[in-house]
Design a protein around this motif. Sequence first.
Motif, PDB file in Angstrom:
ATOM      1  N   ARG A 144      36.339  -3.749 -27.214  1.00  0.00           N
ATOM      2  CA  ARG A 144      34.828  -3.043 -26.555  1.00  0.00           C
ATOM      3  C   ARG A 144      34.022  -3.253 -28.013  1.00  0.00           C
ATOM      4  N   TYR A 145      34.528  -3.113 -29.042  1.00  0.00           N
ATOM      5  CA  TYR A 145      33.802  -3.262 -30.372  1.00  0.00           C
ATOM      6  C   TYR A 145      33.059  -4.620 -30.390  1.00  0.00           C
ATOM      7  N   PHE A 146      33.873  -5.683 -30.107  1.00  0.00           N
ATOM      8  CA  PHE A 146      33.159  -6.941 -30.207  1.00  0.00           C
ATOM      9  C   PHE A 146      32.178  -7.225 -29.179  1.00  0.00           C
ATOM     10  N   GLN A 147      32.162  -6.594 -28.053  1.00  0.00           N
ATOM     11  CA  GLN A 147      31.515  -6.685 -26.814  1.00  0.00           C
ATOM     12  C   GLN A 147      30.203  -6.063 -27.094  1.00  0.00           C
ATOM     13  N   ASP A 148      30.168  -4.902 -27.748  1.00  0.00           N
ATOM     14  CA  ASP A 148      28.967  -4.192 -28.299  1.00  0.00           C
ATOM     15  C   ASP A 148      28.220  -5.113 -29.282  1.00  0.00           C
ATOM     16  N   GLU A 149      29.125  -5.610 -30.251  1.00  0.00           N
ATOM     17  CA  GLU A 149      28.493  -6.383 -31.235  1.00  0.00           C
ATOM     18  C   GLU A 149      27.857  -7.696 -30.859  1.00  0.00           C
ATOM     19  N   LEU A 150      28.365  -8.435 -29.928  1.00  0.00           N
ATOM     20  CA  LEU A 150      28.018  -9.587 -29.595  1.00  0.00           C
ATOM     21  C   LEU A 150      26.981  -9.298 -28.387  1.00  0.00           C
ATOM     22  N   ALA A 151      26.448  -8.340 -27.979  1.00  0.00           N
ATOM     23  CA  ALA A 151      25.620  -8.336 -27.035  1.00  0.00           C
ATOM     24  C   ALA A 151      24.222  -8.981 -26.840  1.00  0.00           C
ATOM     25  N   PHE A 152      24.018  -9.289 -28.382  1.00  0.00           N
ATOM     26  CA  PHE A 152      22.653 -10.276 -28.588  1.00  0.00           C
ATOM     27  C   PHE A 152      22.750 -11.603 -28.137  1.00  0.00           C
ATOM     28  N   CYS A 153      24.074 -11.772 -28.045  1.00  0.00           N
ATOM     29  CA  CYS A 153      24.342 -13.229 -27.684  1.00  0.00           C
ATOM     30  C   CYS A 153      25.464 -13.515 -26.355  1.00  0.00           C
ATOM     31  N   ALA A 154      25.039 -12.612 -25.357  1.00  0.00           N
ATOM     32  CA  ALA A 154      25.859 -12.244 -24.037  1.00  0.00           C
ATOM     33  C   ALA A 154      26.448 -13.588 -23.524  1.00  0.00           C
ATOM     34  N   HIS A 155      25.914 -14.720 -23.404  1.00  0.00           N
ATOM     35  CA  HIS A 155      26.382 -15.817 -22.830  1.00  0.00           C
ATOM     36  C   HIS A 155      27.463 -16.479 -23.621  1.00  0.00           C
ATOM     37  N   ALA A 156      27.582 -16.349 -24.798  1.00  0.00           N
ATOM     38  CA  ALA A 156      28.708 -16.837 -25.421  1.00  0.00           C
ATOM     39  C   ALA A 156      29.944 -16.175 -25.183  1.00  0.00           C
ATOM     40  N   PRO A 157      30.975 -17.173 -24.591  1.00  0.00           N
ATOM     41  CA  PRO A 157      32.374 -16.596 -24.307  1.00  0.00           C
ATOM     42  C   PRO A 157      33.224 -16.125 -25.482  1.00  0.00           C
ATOM     43  N   VAL A 158      34.015 -15.346 -25.417  1.00  0.00           N
ATOM     44  CA  VAL A 158      34.789 -14.616 -26.471  1.00  0.00           C
ATOM     45  C   VAL A 158      36.333 -15.033 -26.280  1.00  0.00           C
ATOM     46  N   ILE A 159      37.076 -15.443 -27.220  1.00  0.00           N
ATOM     47  CA  ILE A 159      38.475 -15.694 -26.978  1.00  0.00           C
ATOM     48  C   ILE A 159      39.197 -14.923 -28.290  1.00  0.00           C
ATOM     49  N   TYR A 160      40.412 -14.121 -28.061  1.00  0.00           N
ATOM     50  CA  TYR A 160      41.130 -13.510 -29.103  1.00  0.00           C
ATOM     51  C   TYR A 160      42.244 -14.190 -29.228  1.00  0.00           C
ATOM     52  N   THR A 161      42.825 -14.797 -30.677  1.00  0.00           N
ATOM     53  CA  THR A 161      43.662 -15.759 -31.028  1.00  0.00           C
ATOM     54  C   THR A 161      44.473 -15.213 -32.119  1.00  0.00           C
ATOM     55  N   SER A 162      45.571 -15.888 -32.271  1.00  0.00           N
ATOM     56  CA  SER A 162      46.519 -15.653 -33.317  1.00  0.00           C
ATOM     57  C   SER A 162      47.115 -16.914 -33.617  1.00  0.00           C
ATOM     58  N   CYS A 163      47.135 -17.433 -34.899  1.00  0.00           N
ATOM     59  CA  CYS A 163      47.910 -18.463 -35.559  1.00  0.00           C
ATOM     60  C   CYS A 163      49.337 -18.080 -35.582  1.00  0.00           C
ATOM     61  N   ILE A 164      49.678 -16.980 -35.561  1.00  0.00           N
ATOM     62  CA  ILE A 164      51.178 -16.687 -35.884  1.00  0.00           C
ATOM     63  C   ILE A 164      51.744 -16.759 -34.453  1.00  0.00           C
ATOM     64  N   THR A 165      51.184 -15.793 -33.638  1.00  0.00           N
ATOM     65  CA  THR A 165      51.933 -15.822 -31.953  1.00  0.00           C
ATOM     66  C   THR A 165      51.395 -16.701 -31.346  1.00  0.00           C
ATOM     67  N   ARG A 166      50.259 -17.676 -31.501  1.00  0.00           N
ATOM     68  CA  ARG A 166      49.798 -18.388 -30.843  1.00  0.00           C
ATOM     69  C   ARG A 166      48.804 -17.681 -29.563  1.00  0.00           C
ATOM     70  N   ALA A 167      48.838 -16.754 -29.492  1.00  0.00           N
ATOM     71  CA  ALA A 167      48.044 -15.962 -28.414  1.00  0.00           C
ATOM     72  C   ALA A 167      46.604 -16.514 -28.356  1.00  0.00           C
ATOM     73  N   GLY A 168      46.164 -16.598 -27.177  1.00  0.00           N
ATOM     74  CA  GLY A 168      44.737 -17.394 -26.893  1.00  0.00           C
ATOM     75  C   GLY A 168      44.577 -18.924 -26.966  1.00  0.00           C
ATOM     76  N   LEU A 169      45.389 -19.403 -27.823  1.00  0.00           N
ATOM     77  CA  LEU A 169      45.192 -20.864 -28.218  1.00  0.00           C
ATOM     78  C   LEU A 169      45.284 -21.724 -27.143  1.00  0.00           C
ATOM     79  N   GLY A 170      46.346 -21.283 -26.292  1.00  0.00           N
ATOM     80  CA  GLY A 170      46.319 -22.255 -25.063  1.00  0.00           C
ATOM     81  C   GLY A 170      44.975 -22.413 -24.110  1.00  0.00           C
TER      82      GLY A 170
END
Length: 435
Positions: free
Chosen positions: A309-335
């Motif tokens: 929710r925090y990043f959604q608010d902060e990135l509102a001025f560039c709403a078209h840019a997709p956001v993905i959440y990642t981790s190099c440790i757990t590989r979350a989101g990298l796929g």
Amino acid sequence: MLPFVVIVGRPNVGKSTLFNRLLRQNKAMVHDRPGVTRDSLYGRVQGRTRDYTLVDTGGLVLEQGAQLEEEIYEQVREAMHSADLILFMVDGSAGVTALDEQLAAMLRQSRRPVRLVVNKVDGEERAALVEGDFYSLGFDMNMVSAAHGYNMPVLQEAIESSLPAHEEPEDQAAHLRLSLLGRPNVGKSSLVNTLLGQERVLVSSRAGTTRDCVDVILEKGDKRYVFIDTAGVRRKTTISDDLERFSALRAIRSCQRSDVALLVLDALSGMVAQDKKLLSFLEREKIPLVIVVNKVDQIPRKDLGKLKRYFQDELAFCAHAPVIYTSCITRAGLGGLIPLAEKVLGQSRVRVGTGELNRLVRDAVQAHQPPLVKGRRAKIYYLTQPGTSPPEFVFFVNDPGLIKPAYARYLEKQIRKSLGLDVTPVKLFFRGSHK
């Protein structure tokens, strides 16, 4: 990618004045006091036969007690690394100085095209008097007055003729080229290494390890991906050496030769001012991008919803840019990172026929007419798409001044909704035209 032309020289020889003259705008601050330019400025020059990127650098200073071979070499080396042409600028009223000669020696070893620009020469008589002094530097020469415009057309022609005839596309077989941008130590190199499954890029907890833009290739099935790992871009006031100024410049330049930019943010530190500046630059230049919020493994699971929710608010001025959440440790989101970038690339290359566009704009105007401006209403005659990557749309109207920003945003929203362009930037232009 446009050719790079870099202006180098000691302070107060007129580099910024020449930069402004070639750019036809007052973008660089000009002052009689030496050393006003501290950071590298850049802009696109629209030439007669070739467009190119022009870079204005800070003056190279030989301070008493400083080691010339160390300080100047690093600055000139970085300029040479980026430049397709170096404009070596000197002061025609001062003659050849010791620093000019030392810089000339460095440039001769660069194996880069160099053109000597002798400035502050206001006419043919003055040029004849000082020309002989500078032949000893050993470069093709132009005598000019950047302040008064003397001989500028000749210099412009010389610059364009000295540039490469054309630049061969890098990695022609690459399915997708991705440049990674972000502040130092947000995990750009770690992302590349994790995606590749091997340590191909130097990773360190010390910020600023990556100085050069590193191209790394990933082959996956029959597809070939190129990752351009760049130096971290810091806030200008924290950039203490010219080496890092040029590293920041090359990071921005990498966007010009990539299909999609990956802006990497740190989940722990959140969205800081420099992140917003980088994102504003990417949005202003309409560069296709994916926002990667990295290091989410260090956020407690119960706080992930709050983080998003925090990043959604902060990135509102560039709403078209997709956001993905990642981790190099757990590989979350990298796929999902590469498929998301491929989606952005696909939308950025969409081309729509004029007939469909004009049906779209007709329906949009019928649903919501342009507002009255001083008793007049904008009339849209037709809509075309002249370019892609990202998609460009040109509205031909009776008076562009009648299209206010709010209505332009409405039209952009209708285009995105009708054409399914939800993750790519789009460019809208309004031009006056008779029916």
